[in-house]
Design a protein around this motif. Structure first.
Motif, PDB file in Angstrom:
ATOM      1  N   GLU A   9       0.848  -1.186   0.000  1.00 25.19           N
ATOM      2  CA  GLU A   9       0.000   0.000   0.000  1.00 25.19           C
ATOM      3  C   GLU A   9       0.883   1.236   0.000  1.00 25.19           C
ATOM      4  N   GLY A  10       0.407   2.297  -0.609  1.00 25.38           N
ATOM      5  CA  GLY A  10       1.149   3.551  -0.544  1.00 25.38           C
ATOM      6  C   GLY A  10       1.588   4.031  -1.914  1.00 25.38           C
ATOM      7  N   GLN A  11       1.981   5.264  -1.959  1.00 26.01           N
ATOM      8  CA  GLN A  11       2.419   5.863  -3.216  1.00 26.01           C
ATOM      9  C   GLN A  11       3.832   5.394  -3.541  1.00 26.01           C
ATOM     10  N   PRO A  12       4.278   5.584  -4.779  1.00 27.02           N
ATOM     11  CA  PRO A  12       5.545   5.024  -5.242  1.00 27.02           C
ATOM     12  C   PRO A  12       6.729   5.138  -4.299  1.00 27.02           C
ATOM     13  N   PRO A  13       7.014   6.310  -3.713  1.00 27.51           N
ATOM     14  CA  PRO A  13       8.235   6.370  -2.905  1.00 27.51           C
ATOM     15  C   PRO A  13       8.223   5.335  -1.782  1.00 27.51           C
TER      16      PRO A  13
ATOM     17  N   LEU B 213       6.827   2.452  -2.091  1.00 25.39           N
ATOM     18  CA  LEU B 213       6.694   1.114  -2.653  1.00 25.39           C
ATOM     19  C   LEU B 213       8.033   0.389  -2.762  1.00 25.39           C
ATOM     20  N   GLY B 214       9.133   1.109  -2.723  1.00 29.75           N
ATOM     21  CA  GLY B 214      10.448   0.457  -2.704  1.00 29.75           C
ATOM     22  C   GLY B 214      10.693  -0.442  -3.888  1.00 29.75           C
ATOM     23  N   HIS B 215      10.940  -1.693  -3.608  1.00 32.66           N
ATOM     24  CA  HIS B 215      11.275  -2.646  -4.665  1.00 32.66           C
ATOM     25  C   HIS B 215      10.043  -3.338  -5.244  1.00 32.66           C
ATOM     26  N   VAL B 216       8.905  -2.664  -5.097  1.00 33.14           N
ATOM     27  CA  VAL B 216       7.649  -3.243  -5.566  1.00 33.14           C
ATOM     28  C   VAL B 216       7.634  -3.582  -7.059  1.00 33.14           C
ATOM     29  N   PRO B 217       8.178  -2.718  -7.924  1.00 31.43           N
ATOM     30  CA  PRO B 217       8.066  -3.047  -9.355  1.00 31.43           C
ATOM     31  C   PRO B 217       8.597  -4.436  -9.692  1.00 31.43           C
ATOM     32  N   ALA B 218       9.715  -4.808  -9.112  1.00 32.39           N
ATOM     33  CA  ALA B 218      10.239  -6.152  -9.388  1.00 32.39           C
ATOM     34  C   ALA B 218       9.454  -7.207  -8.618  1.00 32.39           C
ATOM     35  N   LEU B 219       9.161  -6.893  -7.359  1.00 33.49           N
ATOM     36  CA  LEU B 219       8.576  -7.893  -6.463  1.00 33.49           C
ATOM     37  C   LEU B 219       7.204  -8.346  -6.935  1.00 33.49           C
ATOM     38  N   PHE B 220       6.453  -7.433  -7.529  1.00 28.01           N
ATOM     39  CA  PHE B 220       5.097  -7.769  -7.962  1.00 28.01           C
ATOM     40  C   PHE B 220       5.058  -8.156  -9.439  1.00 28.01           C
ATOM     41  N   SER B 221       6.192  -8.615  -9.944  1.00 25.45           N
ATOM     42  CA  SER B 221       6.243  -9.064 -11.342  1.00 25.45           C
ATOM     43  C   SER B 221       5.335 -10.270 -11.543  1.00 25.45           C
ATOM     44  N   ILE B 222       4.707 -10.291 -12.718  1.00 19.45           N
ATOM     45  CA  ILE B 222       3.965 -11.485 -13.115  1.00 19.45           C
ATOM     46  C   ILE B 222       4.462 -11.908 -14.487  1.00 19.45           C
ATOM     47  N   GLY B 223       4.235 -13.146 -14.842  1.00 20.03           N
ATOM     48  CA  GLY B 223       4.719 -13.628 -16.135  1.00 20.03           C
ATOM     49  C   GLY B 223       4.259 -15.031 -16.385  1.00 20.03           C
ATOM     50  N   ASN B 224       4.671 -15.552 -17.540  1.00 22.03           N
ATOM     51  CA  ASN B 224       4.298 -16.933 -17.877  1.00 22.03           C
ATOM     52  C   ASN B 224       5.474 -17.685 -18.517  1.00 22.03           C
ATOM     53  N   GLY B 225       6.691 -17.242 -18.236  1.00 18.22           N
ATOM     54  CA  GLY B 225       7.855 -17.912 -18.807  1.00 18.22           C
ATOM     55  C   GLY B 225       8.241 -17.356 -20.163  1.00 18.22           C
ATOM     56  N   PHE B 226       7.334 -16.610 -20.784  1.00 16.36           N
ATOM     57  CA  PHE B 226       7.649 -15.931 -22.034  1.00 16.36           C
ATOM     58  C   PHE B 226       7.532 -14.423 -21.813  1.00 16.36           C
ATOM     59  N   VAL B 227       6.326 -13.967 -21.492  1.00 18.82           N
ATOM     60  CA  VAL B 227       6.127 -12.549 -21.190  1.00 18.82           C
ATOM     61  C   VAL B 227       6.333 -12.321 -19.700  1.00 18.82           C
TER      62      VAL B 227
ATOM     63  N   PRO C  82      -0.252   7.399  -9.966  1.00 16.54           N
ATOM     64  CA  PRO C  82       0.311   6.084  -9.656  1.00 16.54           C
ATOM     65  C   PRO C  82      -0.638   5.264  -8.786  1.00 16.54           C
ATOM     66  N   ALA C  83      -0.374   3.956  -8.800  1.00 16.18           N
ATOM     67  CA  ALA C  83      -1.202   3.054  -8.003  1.00 16.18           C
ATOM     68  C   ALA C  83      -1.001   3.349  -6.525  1.00 16.18           C
ATOM     69  N   SER C  84      -2.054   3.185  -5.790  1.00 15.41           N
ATOM     70  CA  SER C  84      -1.938   3.386  -4.346  1.00 15.41           C
ATOM     71  C   SER C  84      -1.864   2.060  -3.615  1.00 15.41           C
ATOM     72  N   GLY C  85      -2.006   0.994  -4.357  1.00 16.51           N
ATOM     73  CA  GLY C  85      -1.904  -0.308  -3.724  1.00 16.51           C
ATOM     74  C   GLY C  85      -1.820  -1.396  -4.772  1.00 16.51           C
ATOM     75  N   VAL C  86      -1.181  -2.487  -4.403  1.00 14.23           N
ATOM     76  CA  VAL C  86      -1.086  -3.601  -5.339  1.00 14.23           C
ATOM     77  C   VAL C  86      -1.051  -4.890  -4.530  1.00 14.23           C
ATOM     78  N   GLU C  87      -1.712  -5.910  -5.078  1.00 17.82           N
ATOM     79  CA  GLU C  87      -1.726  -7.227  -4.438  1.00 17.82           C
ATOM     80  C   GLU C  87      -1.330  -8.267  -5.453  1.00 17.82           C
TER      81      GLU C  87
END
Lengths: 730, 730
Positions: free
Chosen positions: A25-29, A31-45, A106-111
């Motif tokens: 939860e919270g605005q980008p500053p 969020l810290g390492h959130v961009p990597a941590l909340f990565s999703i994918g399928n082995g290709f994308v 920016p997002a205010s929260g991500v799950e």
């Protein structure tokens, strides 16, 4: 004394909502390492999470890269001249959303819901909440599905959008003046290599195709709106995003067809498929730590992110950071084979087989590489690559790591042990084994001055802080194992004659292992204990990792290890060491290791478990498991550490539970782990699903569906089939 | 067995006209390595000989370079980020000459008169001979004088001309596709860094000023016609060319004044000055080999080219190739100190002192470099540089060569021994000695596991084919010598306290020297004899030099030396080895050395002489002496090999004649050299000029002008002053 890793605890784990869900939860500053941590994918994308500036790299495709020239001021014969640089592609995963005519903030929260690997972002503005639900379809190669929901009453628009590849159409930007150069991050190209081939937009859809000139890759992507409805006062707009990549333009042509099929299937049906896929995945992979939801979350997170990163098509594998960040140019290293592969060999064997097939497909390139390195016979796998050719420009900590060959052989051996699937040997697997084993005969020799011991000089072991050494213990032990396997399977497959097999076995039997008489331990290499100790007392915390603060030679000159090296040998081959030796080695090398690599902790954890040192094992395990969740090394933003994620699982199974395969027998030998009295996991073994519940030093093993496999617990063979019954308590 | 160097003979020496004159006849394709071989210069300006395409690099200025970024694909902490790239400057040394309205063709002949270092080119066309006589004034810093002569009756014009720096105004060109990368040649820049500031032409004169943006150097040059007359039916047109270079624009302003002064003095007077300069030079430097004009020519050529290349202003030194070609970016390496400096210390001490002053001026940069390499105290001199900062981008064969510090100390010690001029110590010389010696205490330590022997790990010795080794014999021996000198002089100069001096002396006394029991020789390093031998039987001649045909690691892994290393220690410090050891070492290392460096032959020659092996000494001496004249290594076109030239003299004096300084005594101990029964040379020693005539193992030593110096021949002290009398025959 070496450097102690910070104590990591499951008591407070950042972003842990519950045992299945990560939430920030919270605005980008914040969020810290959130961009990597909340990565999703399928082995290709792979799609990174929210929280970064517009235009930052966000979407990666496994196996898609540009060939970039490697510049040397002073080059030499055999140096790699080009590198495979994995580049972020056009972003077709982000609909344009506006509120009251303005783009949303920016997002205010991500799950991240690990049960289905569905990510949900929330954007809140003026009391209006917009929810963006997204997943990358495990069932459909290039598909990303997105649902945007908002109140009917709000002035919100959500439209298909495709943004160009980061940096295209201009300079990709230079690093800021005075920036500390970090070799672990991909180099920045002066000019973007992307060529725009086609851009199209229509109501409800957007598409573009770009190409990479030197590698010849074409990337086509598109986003389309595929549904819109209002339910209970909230509008839902559904989008499908499609990616296709190939060197063959014709192979891109079916993208519209794929998108149409997705539209017909619809978001809800695709989401149900995703749920089914992960339901099966968890049924064959799940772990449980009763009463410890954060530990459960951490290992589940590891398994989920590995599954979302690893290539499953036999044409790709898994980069050091998967598709989750810029780190290491997207290259695949040895940890794909040695750390990640075993996880899948014992949970999802088809994925493990695909990883091996990718290695086998690189055999010709590995032969080329061996010639470049001066070996007249055999194959030497590249230290880092995507397309198969060596991409390392710094041989002391790159191509000098000949152990890569033995690591791949170890992966193949592990796959055979776990699955019994010998057909991999027919499909050039045995040829790979033999060709890679030949390298040891090329670079090593029986040294008359050492009682004809087989010596391997001038290589670098896993410890990159001790480069270009003689008789690296890990390398020599792994090479011996490799040579024996290659001799056996090479003869069986009639790829070698008896004379060559004999040479291999003789080399293995005579393998020289450096030993330090004073400390009564096997030495990391011939000279390791001849070096001055690292001056730990004079090294402040901010001087770690050493590689960012000291010249390589200043590091090489001292007795200091970046990561487990001799200890990794202990973790992988405990049978090579008697019990008191294990503990001595563990303590000796702990005192010289700084763990500047995230590959280190799980090896120490497993080795500690093998030494019966449960407290030490638990400490290192927590470090491995929380490496990314707690951003323990401060660089999760470069991408998730796939080897650490994998190591957190292998420590549990192979370290704590003492799992190994002895011939046809699956063996367990649990070690008492303080603070972890009970845990459960499940294993795929020879076609059977084996459920394991450990309590203290006892294990309850059950085999599903009445399959017949041989099990041994604590050294005692058990009747088979053994279904859902306690087997042994010691 | 190692690689044998080709037999070189003085019987037939290319371009030898007589004992004082080099001459080449024929059109360019026949001229071979003439452009480098016929180079002339004055230590500041260097002008290559005729025979190359228009626009090729031709004129270099010592100490003038651009700062160019060093690209790394994977950099690390402490790596050099910029290199000093010495670039050819505008050519103001070539008048525009036409015959019948057409530019004249290439020279059909060229001579170099070593008595005055005047070069004469002949251009013949349609029966008309045009003669171009040229010299670079030793008496006037930036002046080149040219006289063009032709028949009065011919339609010849000769006009002042200045052509822009090679490559300026456009891309400097890329290496041809598929070219073998040769690390010994300077990298080609994609774009010329030259900026044209001013161009002017007037009747009889031309001038231009260019600048180098990043280094800030400005180069002004001009050519003017300064005389024209007709004598005996031939027209003579005289030109003066002037060069000024500085980072300070004001310092260029006096170029017109310099040119006017030259014009007033006139060509003939300037030529007379040149003759005077060299008359003195030869009076203090000449050698004689009665009945062997080609040998005389070779050593004179060496002395002359060294004198024309070496900087004499204390702000420059001598690059590996002087100002005679593109090789090695124009960088100064250790051979300036260890090979070239001793020649001048014993012939022209003022030049030797200037070379040391240049090193001393780099002390702060060397301190910076030590910090970059991780040493908290002391100074580490750069492996390659022009401006003083480290310019090497490949540390295993560059900055890892810590012996550079000891080499510089050796040069200083040699200068002190030859001259007795201790004032160099006051001018920061002692400080340099101490600061460089401190590095040994930083990187070495007393190893309890080796009886407290002082060990120095992870360095590279002179042999770049054995990189990053422990206890390189040469390094350790030289470091011990360095430490003792620094302790003595540092204490005397009150730069260190007794405790530090004691540490230095204890390290020197305890210096660990690796020894091979089996062969009963000192080992090149700890592991040298643990490596597999190089497979000489499988290495065809075209695979040399190895560095162009094998990956560095494939070379490092084998027992093979690029050049004299342990043998160089033998050449420089024979007193460290008993006589039978000398011969054993010589033979042992001859069998493992491929002489891929031109620094090797003279070291082997000198060491062979010290071992009393005259035939071997003579063989290697001829290789050193004919390295460039006969283009033995095929790359003289990259520039003359200054170290080989210097080594041909030091072999004669220090090897054959066994000259060394013992305290205040100048000692000789000649060795019988087959085919060289008689030779003479002259030496400057402690202010005196000492003439030495050797015949077999006897030496006649005379001291000019009745100066009093102590002389010892064959171990026997002679009364002093000893003037023009035979001293001893053994």
């Amino acid at each position: 004394m070496g450097r102690s890793l910070p104590e990591a605890s499951f008591d407070v784990v950042p972003f842990a909502r519950d045992a299945w869900c990560l939430a920030a939860e919270g605005q980008p500053p914040q969020l810290g390492h959130v961009p990597a941590l909340f990565s999703i994918g399928n082995g290709f994308v792979g799609v990174r999470g929210p929280g970064e500036a517009a235009g930052a790299p966000r979407v990666y495709l496994n196996g898609v890269y540009e060939r970039v020239p490697i510049a040397y001021h002073e080059a030499a014969h055999g140096f790699a001249r080009e590198s495979d640089l994995r580049l972020a592609v056009a972003d077709a995963t982000r609909p344009a959303i506006s509120l009251d005519g303005q783009p949303t903030g920016p997002a205010s929260g991500v799950e991240l819901d690990l049960r289905r690997c569905v990510r949900t972002e929330r954007v809140t503005s003026g009391g209006i909440e917009i929810v963006i639900e997204q997943f990358v379809s495990m069932a459909h190669d290039g598909l990303v599905l997105t649902r945007v929901a908002f109140p009917e009453a709000a002035d919100v628009t959500a439209m298909a959008l495709v943004t160009p590849p980061p940096g295209s159409g201009g300079a990709a930007g230079a690093p800021p003046e005075g920036a500390v150069y970090d070799p672990r991050v991909a180099p920045v190209m002066a000019d973007s290599p992307w060529v725009e081939l086609q851009v199209s937009t229509a109501p409800g859809s957007a598409a573009r195709t770009d190409s990479l000139d030197k590698s010849g890759f074409l990337v086509a992507c598109a986003m389309q709106e595929i549904g819109r409805r209002t339910i209970d006062g909230r509008v839902q707009v559904d989008f499908v995003s499609g990616y296709r990549a190939s060197r063959d333009r014709g192979a891109l042509d079916n993208l519209p067809e794929i998108l149409r099929a997705a539209r017909e299937q619809g978001y809800d049906a695709l989401l149900a498929e995703q749920a089914d896929w992960f339901a099966h995945f968890w049924s064959v992979s799940d772990v449980a730590f009763p009463g410890q939801p954060n530990a459960e979350l951490a290992i589940r997170y590891a398994l989920a992110e590995l599954a979302m990163a690893v290539g499953r098509d036999g044409k790709t594998s898994i980069g050091a950071k998967g598709q989750t960040g810029e780190g290491y140019e997207g290259h695949v290293f040895w940890d794909a084979d040695l750390y990640v592969m075993p996880v899948f060999a014992f949970t999802n064997p088809a994925i493990a087989r695909a990883m091996l097939e990718w290695r086998i497909s690189g055999l010709d390139a590995a032969r080329d590489n061996a010639r470049a390195m001066g070996q007249m016979r055999g194959a030497l796998y590249p230290w880092r690559t995507i397309g198969g050719h060596e991409c390392s420009s710094f041989f002391p900590a790159g191509p000098a790591q000949y152990h890569i060959n033995a690591d791949i052989a170890y992966a193949l051996e592990t796959y055979l042990a776990a699955t019994g699937d010998r057909s991999i040997l027919d499909g050039h697997g045995a040829e790979m084994l033999v060709e890679t084993a030949r390298i040891w005969l090329e670079i090593g020799f029986h040294d008359a001055g050492r009682d004809d011991g087989f010596v391997i000089n001038r290589v670098t072991g896993p410890d990159e802080y001790s480069a270009i050494v003689n008789n690296n213990l890990y390398t020599n032990l792994m090479a011996a194992r490799h040579l024996r396997l290659a001799a056996r399977e090479g003869l069986a497959a009639r790829l070698i004659d008896a004379a060559e097999a004999d040479r291999m076995v003789r080399a293995a039997d005579a393998m020289f292992l450096p030993f330090d008489e004073e400390r009564q331990v096997y030495a990391q290499d011939d000279a390791y204990f001849r070096l001055a100790p690292w001056p730990f007392d004079e090294t402040p915390p901010q001087s770690y990792p050493l590689l960012l603060h000291f010249h390589p030679l200043a590091i090489y000159r001292r007795r200091v290890s970046k990561q487990a090296d001799a200890v990794l040998a202990l973790a992988l081959m405990p049978e090579a060491f008697v019990a008191p030796m294990r503990q001595r080695m563990l303590e000796t090398y702990e005192a010289t290791t700084v763990h500047d690599s995230t590959l280190s902790a799980s090896a120490f954890a497993t080795a500690a478990a093998h030494a019966g040192d449960g407290a030490r094992a638990a400490h290192y395990w927590r470090v491995a498991a929380l490496t990314d969740l707690a951003d323990l090394f401060g660089n999760t933003d470069h991408g998730l550490h796939m080897a650490a994620l994998a190591g957190s699982w292998t420590t549990l199974v192979m370290g704590f539970a003492g799992m190994r395969v002895d011939g046809d027998v699956l063996c367990f030998d649990p070690v008492e782990i303080p603070g972890l009295s009970d845990y459960r996991f499940t294993i795929a073994f020879r076609g059977a699903q084996v459920d394991v519940a450990v309590s203290g030093r006892s294990a309850t093993v059950s085999v599903r569906d009445g399959r017949s496999v041989r099990i041994r617990v604590g050294g005692e063979d058990l009747a088979s089939p053994a279904q859902a019954q306690p087997l042994r308590a010691i």
